[in-house]
Motif scaffolding. Sequence first.
Motif, PDB file in Angstrom:
ATOM      1  N   SER A  31      18.701 -10.950  -6.706  1.00 62.73           N
ATOM      2  CA  SER A  31      18.904  -9.529  -6.378  1.00 62.73           C
ATOM      3  C   SER A  31      20.331  -9.074  -6.708  1.00 62.73           C
ATOM      4  O   SER A  31      21.034  -8.481  -5.886  1.00 62.73           O
ATOM      5  N   LYS A  32      20.757  -9.349  -7.939  1.00 68.76           N
ATOM      6  CA  LYS A  32      22.121  -9.001  -8.336  1.00 68.76           C
ATOM      7  C   LYS A  32      22.381  -7.501  -8.249  1.00 68.76           C
ATOM      8  O   LYS A  32      23.514  -7.078  -8.033  1.00 68.76           O
ATOM      9  N   LYS A  33      21.330  -6.689  -8.407  1.00 72.11           N
ATOM     10  CA  LYS A  33      21.519  -5.240  -8.373  1.00 72.11           C
ATOM     11  C   LYS A  33      21.930  -4.749  -6.991  1.00 72.11           C
ATOM     12  O   LYS A  33      22.421  -3.620  -6.851  1.00 72.11           O
ATOM     13  N   ARG A  34      21.732  -5.575  -5.972  1.00 67.15           N
ATOM     14  CA  ARG A  34      22.130  -5.181  -4.615  1.00 67.15           C
ATOM     15  C   ARG A  34      23.584  -5.520  -4.313  1.00 67.15           C
ATOM     16  O   ARG A  34      24.101  -5.129  -3.275  1.00 67.15           O
ATOM     17  N   ALA A 178      40.275 -10.959  -0.960  1.00 71.66           N
ATOM     18  CA  ALA A 178      40.495 -11.063  -2.399  1.00 71.66           C
ATOM     19  C   ALA A 178      39.192 -11.401  -3.128  1.00 71.66           C
ATOM     20  O   ALA A 178      38.810 -10.740  -4.079  1.00 71.66           O
ATOM     21  N   GLU A 179      38.506 -12.429  -2.643  1.00 71.38           N
ATOM     22  CA  GLU A 179      37.235 -12.835  -3.256  1.00 71.38           C
ATOM     23  C   GLU A 179      36.116 -12.358  -2.330  1.00 71.38           C
ATOM     24  O   GLU A 179      35.723 -13.038  -1.382  1.00 71.38           O
ATOM     25  N   VAL A 180      35.625 -11.159  -2.597  1.00 66.42           N
ATOM     26  CA  VAL A 180      34.784 -10.439  -1.643  1.00 66.42           C
ATOM     27  C   VAL A 180      33.609  -9.784  -2.364  1.00 66.42           C
ATOM     28  O   VAL A 180      33.755  -9.301  -3.489  1.00 66.42           O
ATOM     29  N   SER A 181      32.473  -9.734  -1.692  1.00 66.19           N
ATOM     30  CA  SER A 181      31.334  -8.968  -2.213  1.00 66.19           C
ATOM     31  C   SER A 181      30.550  -8.386  -1.053  1.00 66.19           C
ATOM     32  O   SER A 181      30.552  -8.923   0.060  1.00 66.19           O
ATOM     33  N   ALA A 182      29.893  -7.276  -1.313  1.00 64.43           N
ATOM     34  CA  ALA A 182      28.941  -6.685  -0.380  1.00 64.43           C
ATOM     35  C   ALA A 182      27.547  -6.788  -0.981  1.00 64.43           C
ATOM     36  O   ALA A 182      27.390  -6.912  -2.201  1.00 64.43           O
ATOM     37  N   LYS A 183      26.546  -6.748  -0.126  1.00 63.32           N
ATOM     38  CA  LYS A 183      25.165  -6.725  -0.604  1.00 63.32           C
ATOM     39  C   LYS A 183      24.382  -5.810   0.322  1.00 63.32           C
ATOM     40  O   LYS A 183      24.523  -5.888   1.548  1.00 63.32           O
TER      41      LYS A 183
END
Length: 233
Positions: A31-34, A178-183
């Motif tokens: 689900s990379k688009k999320r 710094a190394e962060v992502s949301a989903k």
Amino acid sequence: MSVAPESSAAPSVAATGTAYAPTARTVPTRSKKRAAYDRELVHSILDEAYVCHLGFVRDGAPVVLPTLYGRVGERLYVHGSTGSRPLRMAGEQDPGLPVCLTVTHVDGLVLARSAFHHSINYRSVVVHGIAHQVTDADEKRLALDALVDHVVAGRAADSRPADAKELAATAVLSLDLAEVSAKVRTGGPNDEPEDLDLPHWTGVVPLRPGYGPLVPADDLADGIEVPAYLRGL
């Protein structure tokens, strides 16, 4: 939920642009688009939650602990007892303790016609990095104020600050964003075309957090009014 302001006591990570740079660890395999890397979105998800889960490895085995946290600019602070595992390990290891910190909101239950497509609507943040013990006295006080204000904005100024004994018994970890992502998942069920005629109710059950009536302490002195920042809840 308000965010504690920047302070010279907490050096801010260089925040270039409006998005965090994706890395091999922050790009999901499904689900990379999320996935999203927008700073404003990441900050809003972090600022709205109360509890994070802090993961690290101890003696070759994973450990995940729920704990309170607070954000000051591009830095998160996590508190605990000076005897807690991650706090001890972060002080023992150089250059710090590798961790993974996560925050999740569940916004709705997604009920599909098929069991396979049941899901939840959610917002989450994953932070990878090296946690360090906060040893600077000014930064430690700033961090503890941020932790209190993260629970209820304005509360740090309306409570007695920690004394020397309490500060000595409390440890704080810092973790740079710094190394962060949301989903994020939103919307309704994704049923298969062949299931659309099945006679099952389908849709979303929204979940929304809320506050109940205030419950004064049994020993609250007469005449102490509810402060405005609590009435605003």
